[in-house]
Design a protein around this motif. Sequence first.
Motif: not given
Lengths: 361, 287
Positions: A82-85, A154-160, A169-175, A186-190
């Motif tokens: 979420q905070n990119y780390a 697998v990609f894991l995304f936590d509220e990216p 946000r809308t733009q990155m969502r499309t990306e 495979t993507v698991i996205y939270v």
Amino acid sequence: MAVVTLEKVVKRYGPLDVVHGIDLDIAHGEFVVLVGPSGCGKSTTLRMIAGLEDISDGTIRIGDRVVNDLPPRDRNVSMVFQNYALYPHMNVAENLGFSLKIANRPKDEITQRVAEAAGILGLDDLMDRLPGQLSGGQRQRVAMGRAIVRHPDVFLFDEPLSNLDAKLRTQMRTEIKKLHQKVKTTVIYVTHDQIEAMTLADRMVIMRGGQIEQVGSPMDIFHNPANLFVAQFIGSPPMNLADGVVTDAKTVRLENGMELPLTADMAGRVAAGTAVVMGIRAEEMVFEGHGDAGAQSTRVDITASLSEPLGNESLVFFEFCGREWVCRMFDPRPVEPGESLGVHLNMDRVHLFDKTTEIRL
Amino acid sequence: MMVSHASRKILLKWGRWVGTFVAMSLICIPGLWIVLSSFRPNVEILSKPAVWIPENINLDHYRAIFSSDPGQGAVPVWNYFQNSMIIASTSTLIAIIIGMAGGYAFARYRFRGKNTLFLGFMLSRTVPGIALSLPLFIVYAKLGIIDTEFGMILIYVALNLPFTIWLIDGFFRQVPEELGQAAQIDGCTPWQAFWHVEFPLAKSGVASAAIFAFLTSWNEFALASQLTRSTGSKTLPVGLLDFTSEFTINWGGMCALAVIMIVPALLLTFVVQKHLVAGLTFGGVKG
Ligand SMILES: Nc1ncnc2c1ncn2[C@@H]1O[C@H](COP(=O)(O)OP(=O)(O)OP(=O)(O)O)[C@@H](O)[C@H]1O
Ligand SMILES: [Mg+2]
């Protein structure tokens, strides 16, 4: 091939169960979104898959390996936080190449794969910058670049996207969606944003209180919510609800005494005398003179309390059965507060939920 | 109103300058006086009224303390310096290694009795060092480590650890936990994640802890004066006592030795200061 399987996965913090034995099968290349209200255990589940949290009980498989006891580095997953780390003391190129450097890949291979990832995400001009010198969206992209460089299973995304402003946000969502189509991992996205979930997911997993409430495609969940919680959680504006009882005469008698006729199909499924919550979405109601609600529609009279013009439609609010309802007015005209209007409810699209179990009937 | 506002601003600015100047003078003048006195003959140091502007600058006191004749005021400077160096740097090194492990553990792990332990560390610092000297003397005498460098290293490590742990803990807390986790997902062992990612970001904290630990050991007098007595283990601060005899005090020699003591401390601070500044700018970088 990276199929991810969760079997009766439990997470306990001392005596407290925060994930209550969830089962989930994720196919190769699938984009699965875990969505639910704050504190429902989405991040915890994701972190168990990543190996950042111990699994208290149950089994997690990635590919054909049980990964319960593997450290994160041996699971071949990537995660975007979420905070990119991002590593603040390394520039973009070093951030991207870090995993390969740790894996002792040869220099040219690192350069080549970093360049490839930078190309995909449009980071070429930023390679020498430190994370502190990047904008939120650019950091986000670097974080994704760091994830794809490794060619993970697998990609894991936590509220990216939750740290970005609405437009970005809308733009990155499309990306992210484009990226998934390109790399087909495979993507698991939270997320707790249901719009993000609807737009991105091949399959959505609705969670509440450490349990899975429903799994399905966005459309399936939208049109056939398994229970009252899912019905209210998914969709914007939220589903309109009213309490009532099913009568012998194949109608539902609402709390305000109004009786609405049920479709034959529905009446056949629900026994007379059942206490229910009736639900209908704002889209399934049509104002008189603003379209056709279908053959099964029934008319009710309402008094508008507020209208929000959105351009091509208006949201009209009114009180119904002691609750606030919202209805979309297509092809809108100005509506004054206090104005009386007729609304046609498409009874074919009405949902009935058992009042005690909250399950859809 | 405009005028008075502007003039008030100027006044404030000058006030700040004067305030800073007075404060800095109070801090620096004793030190400068020591440096000055180390280069002046005793008559000038002791004259009444005081001679403010030195008339006669020479290296006599330095020559005397480095000479081989104790009658002239020679002291085993080199031995003291060595002892001080060995004791201060070894105890600092040990305190930093343990302090890093401890500080990291406090910042990252949850374990039973953590808060109590932390409080205990802090409370141990409320005991004045001098109050420890008698019990320590007895224990050390029993153990036979009185008048040894080892004994001094031991006590300085113990003295410095609570503060070291506390300081390093604070810096590791500032490093977001996700960074280490991201590194582990990127293929690091926890050990690699620490050295590649978390340590570089907390480095400035470790450096400041090291300065503090070093300076504490380097300057400590109360315990050292009780627990050391021979040239084999006496440190520079204790060595200063060599200049007092029954009826006289050799102020010039004492000042010269004090300067010799101050210089390495200053040098160290300058060298490490670079890292401290780097640490401050790190705050501007969001993970
Ligand atoms: N270390 C912990 N000890 C005890 N409880 C914890 C711990 N970490 C998380 N929890 C609890 O576990 C539950 C699930 O947390 P989790 O972070 O998975 O929620 P989430 O679904 O990601 O919520 P959000 O959308 O706010 O990020 C929460 O109720 C939280 O209080
Ligand atoms: Mg979360």
